[in-house]
Scaffold this motif. Sequence first.
Motif, PDB file in Angstrom:
ATOM      1  N   ASP A 138       0.766  -1.180  -0.151  1.00  0.00           N
ATOM      2  CA  ASP A 138       0.002  -0.179  -0.008  1.00  0.00           C
ATOM      3  C   ASP A 138       0.749   1.192   0.227  1.00  0.00           C
ATOM      4  N   HIS A 198      -1.424   5.064  -6.317  1.00  0.00           N
ATOM      5  CA  HIS A 198      -2.585   4.296  -6.082  1.00  0.00           C
ATOM      6  C   HIS A 198      -2.462   3.459  -4.834  1.00  0.00           C
ATOM      7  N   SER A 199      -3.257   3.672  -3.837  1.00  0.00           N
ATOM      8  CA  SER A 199      -3.324   2.646  -2.694  1.00  0.00           C
ATOM      9  C   SER A 199      -3.986   1.248  -3.165  1.00  0.00           C
ATOM     10  N   PRO A 218      -6.681  -1.251  -3.300  1.00  0.00           N
ATOM     11  CA  PRO A 218      -8.286  -1.191  -3.241  1.00  0.00           C
ATOM     12  C   PRO A 218      -8.679  -1.766  -1.854  1.00  0.00           C
ATOM     13  N   GLY A 219      -9.256  -1.057  -1.040  1.00  0.00           N
ATOM     14  CA  GLY A 219      -9.990  -1.827   0.097  1.00  0.00           C
ATOM     15  C   GLY A 219      -8.963  -2.264   1.218  1.00  0.00           C
ATOM     16  N   HIS A 273     -16.355  -1.318   0.574  1.00  0.00           N
ATOM     17  CA  HIS A 273     -15.392  -1.223  -0.875  1.00  0.00           C
ATOM     18  C   HIS A 273     -15.438  -2.334  -1.421  1.00  0.00           C
ATOM     19  N   LEU A 274     -15.121  -3.587  -0.807  1.00  0.00           N
ATOM     20  CA  LEU A 274     -14.791  -4.811  -1.548  1.00  0.00           C
ATOM     21  C   LEU A 274     -15.975  -5.698  -1.549  1.00  0.00           C
TER      22      LEU A 274
END
Length: 168
Positions: free
Chosen positions: A31, A40-41, A43-44, A123-124
């Motif tokens: 991350d 970009h980190s 996602p989730g 998110h996920l």
Amino acid sequence: MHKSIDRLLYWSAGIMAAMALFAIMWLTVVDVVGRKFFDHSVPGGLELTEILMVVVIFAALPLVSWRSEHVVFDTLDAFIPDWLRGLQARLIHLVCAGVFAFLGRLMVMRAERFAEYGDTTVHLALSIAPVAWLMAVLLVLTGIAHLLLFFIGAPATGHTHHAPEGSA
């Protein structure tokens, strides 16, 4: 029996907690690198970290309880006779067994509700029910550990560290 239970908890709950912590470490590395170099980190990533932290904490409970490696207030132990200390230890294990069993039951009810409503992470969209079920199982397992300690009369304050044979 004591060593075989210790070994079982080490190779199940202990390894589960260690693997979750290891996953958190690598998730954090990926991350941070993703944010720093690619803007970009993961996602989730926060949701995954939260779930993995639940695994670390709840998987450690049975092993910590079994080995009596929890935080202990023992300032007054020098003033309590040995016979009373043994009785006190059994009472503590019995109360802890009841509390963890009660918490496990509450978590079962929560897991059933999560499953019934289909609750997921934001998110996920990962289902929350399996995490709650795992929490319930580990809470009950912790209660069982305290119940076993009650019956074998183990001290509630264990200042020794047990490691299964063949582990580092």
